[in-house]
Write an enzyme that holds these catalytic residues in place. Structure first.
Site, PDB file in Angstrom:
ATOM      1  N   LEU A 145       0.857  -1.177   0.000  1.00 16.43           N
ATOM      2  CA  LEU A 145       0.000   0.000   0.000  1.00 16.43           C
ATOM      3  C   LEU A 145       0.894   1.229   0.000  1.00 16.43           C
ATOM      4  O   LEU A 145       1.970   1.217   0.601  1.00 16.43           O
ATOM      5  CB  LEU A 145      -0.893   0.021   1.245  1.00 16.43           C
ATOM      6  N   ASP A 146       0.445   2.299  -0.648  1.00 18.79           N
ATOM      7  CA  ASP A 146       1.208   3.543  -0.638  1.00 18.79           C
ATOM      8  C   ASP A 146       1.346   4.053   0.792  1.00 18.79           C
ATOM      9  O   ASP A 146       0.534   3.735   1.668  1.00 18.79           O
ATOM     10  CB  ASP A 146       0.511   4.601  -1.488  1.00 18.79           C
ATOM     11  N   LYS A 147       2.343   4.871   1.018  1.00 19.32           N
ATOM     12  CA  LYS A 147       2.597   5.407   2.356  1.00 19.32           C
ATOM     13  C   LYS A 147       1.337   5.992   2.992  1.00 19.32           C
ATOM     14  O   LYS A 147       1.032   5.733   4.161  1.00 19.32           O
ATOM     15  CB  LYS A 147       3.686   6.484   2.271  1.00 19.32           C
ATOM     16  N   THR A 149      -1.835   5.523   2.152  1.00 15.39           N
ATOM     17  CA  THR A 149      -3.039   4.697   2.054  1.00 15.39           C
ATOM     18  C   THR A 149      -3.064   3.768   3.255  1.00 15.39           C
ATOM     19  O   THR A 149      -2.057   3.149   3.585  1.00 15.39           O
ATOM     20  CB  THR A 149      -3.052   3.882   0.752  1.00 15.39           C
ATOM     21  N   ARG A 244      -5.571   5.598  -7.664  1.00 14.44           N
ATOM     22  CA  ARG A 244      -5.325   7.030  -7.718  1.00 14.44           C
ATOM     23  C   ARG A 244      -5.184   7.514  -9.167  1.00 14.44           C
ATOM     24  O   ARG A 244      -5.740   8.552  -9.558  1.00 14.44           O
ATOM     25  CB  ARG A 244      -4.070   7.370  -6.910  1.00 14.44           C
TER      26      ARG A 244
END
Length: 332
Positions: A145-147, A149, A244
């Site tokens: 997961l992105d930082k 998210t 996104r």
């Protein structure tokens, strides 16, 4: 203090098997993949080349045929795959057994060490909780997961589990459901299919490109407000920044997304509290709320969920209040 562990800690695990007579005439590497499904084909091929696979006490090439009845000995030299310092960072573990972890990742926690983030990551935390994860690629992390998210993600604890989970992701058998709050009042759900790859000019961004990699995001309306929409998104593929990028490409960027969100626009007649709430969303309003997969060893279904975090809950409250104040809040 250095960021790397310089001492390897290999483990030798001799494993034995007999080639079935029905495999006569087939390539060794193909038969080996069936006899030892806990290891990936690439890993088994590397062990054949390094001499860690013996056939009746000797070595043959991966492409050589077997006769059936041979004694196979696999000496799996598991070397350190992940070099990072263990750090005592709290983890919210929502499911755990001998084969997997499911972690509820908070927004702000980086998953992998990298440029600008050499430590303080989920990898560092996982190595502190289970030092044996150093023997797995990326400490067992099979998707990320992105930082900024939040939400659930699965981590393998054994090579067998890692191989199975990677295969499930590749074959699109893992169910990943996200909550996303986007700009604009959508009237229906849909499917975004734009291929994704690195942005041609900005290396920090991804973009929809004709020459990109296949990417599919399904989305449906959960709640529609005056100028925003809460979406339930399901990933069919797992490209970097996929939801996104897809939502921004559809001109409905995720609220708070500084990389893809464009300029900030405040709806007419918004209250001061609502304006402050929108401006105060310091990360993309994207949350991985449901994760479903087959247990890599038992095959039983595993379903884990994560409650909506406080910052997104507050944003939803403000959106509902704004819609109600303008008599446009739809009945559900």
């Amino acid at each position: 203090m250095p960021n790397d562990i310089t001492q390897d800690s290999p483990k030798t695990e001799p494993r034995h098997a007999v080639v079935p007579d029905s495999a006569a005439g087939r390539r060794l590497d193909a038969v080996l993949a069936e006899l030892f499904p806990q290891y990936s084909r690439s890993r088994l091929s590397a062990w054949i080349k390094s001499g860690d696979v013996s056939v009746d006490g000797g070595q043959i090439r991966g492409r050589d045929p077997v006769r059936g009845g041979e004694q196979i000995t696999l000496t799996a030299l598991q070397e350190v795959q992940t070099r990072a310092l263990p750090e005592d960072i709290p983890l919210d573990v929502v499911y755990e057994d001998a084969d997997v972890f499911v972690i509820n990742k908070p927004a702000g926690l980086v998953v992998h060490p990298g440029a600008g983030n050499p430590n303080g990551t989920m990898v560092n935390a996982l190595l502190h909780r289970d030092p044996a994860l150093e023997l797995l690629p990326r400490a067992g992390i099979v998707h990320r997961l992105d930082k900024d998210t939040s939400g659930v993600m699965v981590v393998a604890r054994t090579l067998e589990a890692h191989t199975s989970l990677v295969a499930q992701l590749s074959s699109r058998e893992v169910h990943r459901q996200y909550l996303a709050i986007v700009v604009g009042a959508l009237v229906s759900g849909g499917t975004a299919t734009g291929a994704i790859d690195r942005h041609p000019r900005d290396r920090l961004r991804m973009a929809v490109r004709e020459d990109g990699k296949d990417a599919v995001t399904h989305f449906r309306l959960r709640e529609r407000y005056r100028t925003h929409t809460a979406l339930e998104c399901r990933l069919e593929t797992g490209r970097t920044h996929q939801i996104r990028v897809h939502m921004a490409h559809l001109k409905h960027p995720i609220v708070g997304d500084k990389l893809y969100g464009g300029s900030f626009k405040l709806p007419k007649g918004a209250s001061e509290e609502f304006a402050l709430g929108l401006r105060g969303m310091k990360r993309q309003a994207l949350h991985a709320e449901v994760l479903e997969f087959k247990h890599p060893i038992t095959g039983e279904p595993v379903r884990c969920s994560s409650p909506i975090p406080d910052d997104i809950q507050n944003l939803l409250r403000l959106l509902r209040e704004d819609a109600a104040a303008h008599a446009e809040y739809p009945r559900r």
